[in-house]
Motif scaffolding. Structure first.
Motif, PDB file in Angstrom:
ATOM      1  N   LEU A  60       0.890  -1.330   0.157  1.00  0.00           N
ATOM      2  CA  LEU A  60      -0.008   0.062  -0.141  1.00  0.00           C
ATOM      3  C   LEU A  60       0.863   1.311   0.030  1.00  0.00           C
ATOM      4  O   LEU A  60       0.741   2.103  -0.707  1.00  0.00           O
ATOM      5  N   ASP A  61       1.838   1.282   1.091  1.00  0.00           N
ATOM      6  CA  ASP A  61       2.936   2.393   0.979  1.00  0.00           C
ATOM      7  C   ASP A  61       3.513   2.661  -0.396  1.00  0.00           C
ATOM      8  O   ASP A  61       3.167   3.782  -1.156  1.00  0.00           O
ATOM      9  N   ALA A  62       4.014   1.835  -1.185  1.00  0.00           N
ATOM     10  CA  ALA A  62       4.675   1.603  -2.472  1.00  0.00           C
ATOM     11  C   ALA A  62       3.671   2.161  -3.316  1.00  0.00           C
ATOM     12  O   ALA A  62       3.838   2.957  -4.310  1.00  0.00           O
ATOM     13  N   THR A  97       5.733   3.029 -13.553  1.00  0.00           N
ATOM     14  CA  THR A  97       4.895   3.852 -12.556  1.00  0.00           C
ATOM     15  C   THR A  97       3.715   2.709 -11.834  1.00  0.00           C
ATOM     16  O   THR A  97       3.546   1.695 -12.360  1.00  0.00           O
ATOM     17  N   PRO A  98       3.234   3.133 -10.724  1.00  0.00           N
ATOM     18  CA  PRO A  98       2.221   2.540 -10.166  1.00  0.00           C
ATOM     19  C   PRO A  98       1.286   1.748 -11.171  1.00  0.00           C
ATOM     20  O   PRO A  98       0.934   0.834 -10.975  1.00  0.00           O
ATOM     21  N   ALA A  99       0.548   2.748 -12.093  1.00  0.00           N
ATOM     22  CA  ALA A  99      -0.359   2.453 -13.112  1.00  0.00           C
ATOM     23  C   ALA A  99       0.243   1.470 -14.124  1.00  0.00           C
ATOM     24  O   ALA A  99      -0.516   0.415 -14.607  1.00  0.00           O
ATOM     25  N   GLU A 100       1.498   1.465 -14.391  1.00  0.00           N
ATOM     26  CA  GLU A 100       2.121   0.582 -15.509  1.00  0.00           C
ATOM     27  C   GLU A 100       2.188  -0.906 -14.681  1.00  0.00           C
ATOM     28  O   GLU A 100       1.848  -1.724 -15.311  1.00  0.00           O
ATOM     29  N   VAL A 101       2.528  -0.863 -13.427  1.00  0.00           N
ATOM     30  CA  VAL A 101       2.636  -2.123 -12.778  1.00  0.00           C
ATOM     31  C   VAL A 101       1.512  -2.805 -12.360  1.00  0.00           C
ATOM     32  O   VAL A 101       1.350  -4.015 -12.594  1.00  0.00           O
ATOM     33  N   ILE A 102       0.493  -1.937 -12.023  1.00  0.00           N
ATOM     34  CA  ILE A 102      -0.999  -2.634 -11.587  1.00  0.00           C
ATOM     35  C   ILE A 102      -1.326  -3.246 -13.185  1.00  0.00           C
ATOM     36  O   ILE A 102      -2.076  -4.287 -12.866  1.00  0.00           O
ATOM     37  N   TYR A 134       5.360 -12.403  -8.338  1.00  0.00           N
ATOM     38  CA  TYR A 134       5.684 -11.724  -7.258  1.00  0.00           C
ATOM     39  C   TYR A 134       4.584 -10.726  -7.204  1.00  0.00           C
ATOM     40  O   TYR A 134       4.147  -9.821  -6.600  1.00  0.00           O
ATOM     41  N   VAL A 135       4.747  -9.878  -8.276  1.00  0.00           N
ATOM     42  CA  VAL A 135       4.729  -8.423  -8.652  1.00  0.00           C
ATOM     43  C   VAL A 135       3.256  -8.399  -8.817  1.00  0.00           C
ATOM     44  O   VAL A 135       2.488  -7.882  -8.001  1.00  0.00           O
ATOM     45  N   ALA A 136       2.637  -9.716  -9.557  1.00  0.00           N
ATOM     46  CA  ALA A 136       1.108  -9.875  -9.561  1.00  0.00           C
ATOM     47  C   ALA A 136       0.509 -10.081  -8.385  1.00  0.00           C
ATOM     48  O   ALA A 136      -0.487  -9.237  -7.974  1.00  0.00           O
ATOM     49  N   GLY A 137       1.103 -10.663  -7.466  1.00  0.00           N
ATOM     50  CA  GLY A 137       0.537 -11.017  -5.863  1.00  0.00           C
ATOM     51  C   GLY A 137       0.619  -9.564  -5.141  1.00  0.00           C
ATOM     52  O   GLY A 137      -0.322  -9.396  -4.467  1.00  0.00           O
ATOM     53  N   VAL A 138       1.598  -8.759  -5.330  1.00  0.00           N
ATOM     54  CA  VAL A 138       1.605  -7.366  -4.569  1.00  0.00           C
ATOM     55  C   VAL A 138       0.252  -6.516  -4.880  1.00  0.00           C
ATOM     56  O   VAL A 138      -0.045  -6.030  -4.149  1.00  0.00           O
TER      57      VAL A 138
END
Length: 182
Positions: A19-21, A41-46, A53-57
Protein backbone atom coordinates in the motif's frame (compact mmCIF):
# COMPACT_ATOMS: atom_id res chain seq x y z
CA UNK A 1 9.88 1.64 5.55
CA UNK A 2 13.20 3.44 5.19
CA UNK A 3 13.61 6.83 3.57
CA UNK A 4 16.86 7.57 1.77
CA UNK A 5 17.91 10.74 -0.05
CA UNK A 6 20.33 10.68 -2.94
CA UNK A 7 22.55 13.49 -4.23
CA UNK A 8 19.95 15.23 -6.43
CA UNK A 9 17.33 15.53 -3.68
CA UNK A 10 15.17 12.62 -4.83
CA UNK A 11 13.55 10.76 -1.96
CA UNK A 12 13.76 6.98 -2.13
CA UNK A 13 11.39 4.92 0.02
CA UNK A 14 12.35 1.29 0.65
CA UNK A 15 9.36 -0.70 1.90
CA UNK A 16 7.77 -4.12 1.98
CA UNK A 17 4.33 -2.53 2.38
CA UNK A 18 2.47 -2.74 -0.94
CA UNK A 19 0.00 0.00 0.00
CA UNK A 20 2.83 2.41 0.85
CA UNK A 21 4.63 1.65 -2.40
CA UNK A 22 1.55 1.94 -4.62
CA UNK A 23 0.19 5.12 -3.01
CA UNK A 24 3.40 7.02 -2.22
CA UNK A 25 5.64 6.07 -5.11
CA UNK A 26 5.99 7.81 -8.47
CA UNK A 27 8.25 5.04 -9.78
CA UNK A 28 8.42 1.51 -8.37
CA UNK A 29 11.25 -1.00 -8.51
CA UNK A 30 10.48 -4.59 -7.48
CA UNK A 31 13.29 -6.84 -6.26
CA UNK A 32 12.93 -10.59 -6.08
CA UNK A 33 15.79 -12.84 -5.07
CA UNK A 34 18.15 -9.84 -5.16
CA UNK A 35 17.37 -8.87 -8.76
CA UNK A 36 15.05 -6.32 -10.38
CA UNK A 37 11.99 -8.10 -11.82
CA UNK A 38 9.99 -5.00 -12.76
CA UNK A 39 10.15 -1.23 -12.69
CA UNK A 40 7.61 1.41 -13.69
CA UNK A 41 4.92 3.74 -12.50
CA UNK A 42 2.25 2.34 -10.17
CA UNK A 43 -0.27 2.43 -13.05
CA UNK A 44 2.09 0.48 -15.35
CA UNK A 45 2.81 -2.14 -12.72
CA UNK A 46 -0.86 -2.60 -11.82
CA UNK A 47 -1.88 -2.88 -15.48
CA UNK A 48 0.87 -5.31 -16.52
CA UNK A 49 2.69 -7.21 -13.78
CA UNK A 50 5.70 -9.14 -15.15
CA UNK A 51 6.17 -11.81 -12.45
CA UNK A 52 3.95 -13.82 -10.10
CA UNK A 53 5.51 -11.92 -7.17
CA UNK A 54 4.58 -8.50 -8.60
CA UNK A 55 1.11 -9.76 -9.57
CA UNK A 56 0.59 -10.93 -5.99
CA UNK A 57 1.64 -7.55 -4.62
CA UNK A 58 -0.93 -5.76 -6.82
CA UNK A 59 -3.60 -8.40 -6.09
CA UNK A 60 -3.83 -10.22 -9.43
CA UNK A 61 -3.34 -13.74 -10.73
CA UNK A 62 -0.64 -14.06 -13.42
CA UNK A 63 -0.40 -16.85 -15.99
CA UNK A 64 2.28 -17.31 -18.66
CA UNK A 65 1.49 -19.22 -21.85
CA UNK A 66 2.07 -19.64 -25.56
CA UNK A 67 -0.54 -18.46 -28.04
CA UNK A 68 -2.13 -21.35 -29.93
CA UNK A 69 -3.31 -21.19 -33.54
CA UNK A 70 -7.03 -21.39 -34.21
CA UNK A 71 -10.25 -20.30 -32.63
CA UNK A 72 -11.16 -19.62 -29.89
CA UNK A 73 -8.04 -17.70 -28.92
CA UNK A 74 -6.18 -19.62 -26.21
CA UNK A 75 -2.85 -19.81 -24.43
CA UNK A 76 -1.18 -23.15 -23.80
CA UNK A 77 0.20 -23.39 -20.27
CA UNK A 78 3.39 -25.36 -19.40
CA UNK A 79 1.50 -28.62 -18.72
CA UNK A 80 -0.62 -28.41 -21.89
CA UNK A 81 -3.69 -26.95 -20.18
CA UNK A 82 -5.41 -24.17 -22.13
CA UNK A 83 -6.55 -20.71 -21.04
CA UNK A 84 -9.23 -19.38 -23.40
CA UNK A 85 -9.17 -15.59 -23.83
CA UNK A 86 -11.58 -13.13 -25.44
CA UNK A 87 -9.06 -10.58 -26.75
CA UNK A 88 -5.43 -10.69 -27.82
CA UNK A 89 -2.86 -7.90 -27.98
CA UNK A 90 -2.42 -6.31 -31.41
CA UNK A 91 0.04 -8.23 -33.56
CA UNK A 92 0.00 -11.40 -31.44
CA UNK A 93 0.85 -14.50 -33.49
CA UNK A 94 0.67 -18.24 -32.75
CA UNK A 95 3.78 -19.27 -30.85
CA UNK A 96 4.17 -15.92 -29.08
CA UNK A 97 4.72 -16.07 -25.33
CA UNK A 98 2.09 -13.97 -23.55
CA UNK A 99 1.16 -13.02 -20.01
CA UNK A 100 -2.42 -13.02 -18.75
CA UNK A 101 -3.92 -11.59 -15.58
CA UNK A 102 -7.16 -12.49 -13.84
CA UNK A 103 -8.68 -10.55 -10.96
CA UNK A 104 -9.29 -12.92 -8.00
CA UNK A 105 -12.89 -11.64 -7.82
CA UNK A 106 -13.44 -13.06 -11.34
CA UNK A 107 -12.57 -16.62 -10.25
CA UNK A 108 -15.72 -18.60 -9.42
CA UNK A 109 -15.56 -21.73 -7.25
CA UNK A 110 -17.72 -24.87 -7.44
CA UNK A 111 -17.81 -28.18 -5.55
CA UNK A 112 -18.66 -30.16 -8.72
CA UNK A 113 -17.82 -29.59 -12.38
CA UNK A 114 -20.34 -26.96 -13.40
CA UNK A 115 -22.34 -26.58 -16.57
CA UNK A 116 -21.31 -22.91 -16.52
CA UNK A 117 -20.64 -20.40 -19.28
CA UNK A 118 -17.02 -20.00 -18.16
CA UNK A 119 -14.70 -21.20 -20.96
CA UNK A 120 -11.96 -22.00 -18.45
CA UNK A 121 -12.59 -24.71 -15.85
CA UNK A 122 -10.01 -26.53 -13.76
CA UNK A 123 -10.16 -28.90 -10.79
CA UNK A 124 -7.71 -27.54 -8.22
CA UNK A 125 -6.71 -28.04 -4.58
CA UNK A 126 -7.12 -25.40 -1.87
CA UNK A 127 -3.68 -24.48 -0.54
CA UNK A 128 -4.70 -21.78 1.92
CA UNK A 129 -7.59 -19.57 2.96
CA UNK A 130 -7.05 -16.02 4.25
CA UNK A 131 -9.98 -14.09 5.72
CA UNK A 132 -10.11 -10.28 5.60
CA UNK A 133 -13.35 -8.77 6.86
CA UNK A 134 -16.28 -10.38 5.04
CA UNK A 135 -14.15 -11.72 2.17
CA UNK A 136 -11.76 -14.64 1.85
CA UNK A 137 -8.84 -15.17 -0.53
CA UNK A 138 -8.55 -18.83 -1.50
CA UNK A 139 -5.18 -20.03 -2.90
CA UNK A 140 -5.58 -22.83 -5.44
CA UNK A 141 -2.96 -25.09 -7.03
CA UNK A 142 -2.65 -28.45 -8.75
CA UNK A 143 -1.74 -27.67 -12.35
CA UNK A 144 1.85 -26.65 -13.17
CA UNK A 145 1.89 -23.03 -14.34
CA UNK A 146 -1.57 -22.36 -12.96
CA UNK A 147 -1.83 -21.12 -9.41
CA UNK A 148 -4.90 -19.02 -8.76
CA UNK A 149 -6.31 -16.91 -5.96
CA UNK A 150 -10.09 -16.62 -5.80
CA UNK A 151 -11.78 -13.92 -3.75
CA UNK A 152 -15.12 -15.05 -2.35
CA UNK A 153 -17.54 -14.18 0.43
CA UNK A 154 -17.41 -15.85 3.82
CA UNK A 155 -20.79 -17.45 3.12
CA UNK A 156 -19.30 -19.03 -0.04
CA UNK A 157 -16.44 -20.44 2.06
CA UNK A 158 -19.01 -22.10 4.33
CA UNK A 159 -21.36 -23.28 1.57
CA UNK A 160 -18.54 -24.77 -0.54
CA UNK A 161 -16.67 -26.29 2.41
CA UNK A 162 -13.50 -24.38 1.54
CA UNK A 163 -10.68 -25.78 3.69
CA UNK A 164 -7.03 -26.50 3.00
CA UNK A 165 -6.76 -29.67 0.93
CA UNK A 166 -10.30 -29.52 -0.50
CA UNK A 167 -10.71 -30.16 -4.24
CA UNK A 168 -12.79 -27.48 -5.99
CA UNK A 169 -13.55 -26.46 -9.55
CA UNK A 170 -12.39 -22.97 -10.50
CA UNK A 171 -13.98 -21.13 -13.40
CA UNK A 172 -12.89 -17.99 -15.25
CA UNK A 173 -14.78 -16.41 -18.14
CA UNK A 174 -12.63 -15.64 -21.19
CA UNK A 175 -13.79 -12.01 -21.01
CA UNK A 176 -12.20 -11.70 -17.53
CA UNK A 177 -8.68 -12.45 -18.81
CA UNK A 178 -6.36 -9.55 -19.74
CA UNK A 179 -3.54 -10.57 -22.11
CA UNK A 180 -0.31 -8.75 -23.02
CA UNK A 181 3.16 -9.55 -24.44
CA UNK A 182 5.59 -11.36 -22.13
Amino acid sequence: AHRLRDYDGTTVLVTRDALDALTLGDHLVFLEGGRVVQAGTPAEVIARPRSPYVAGVVGLNLVRGTLLAGSPAALELPDGTHLVVAELPAGARPGDELLATVNPAAVTLYTDRPAASARNLWELTVGAVTVTGQRARVRLHGIPGLELVAEVTLSAVTELGVVTGARLWAGVKATEVEVYPA
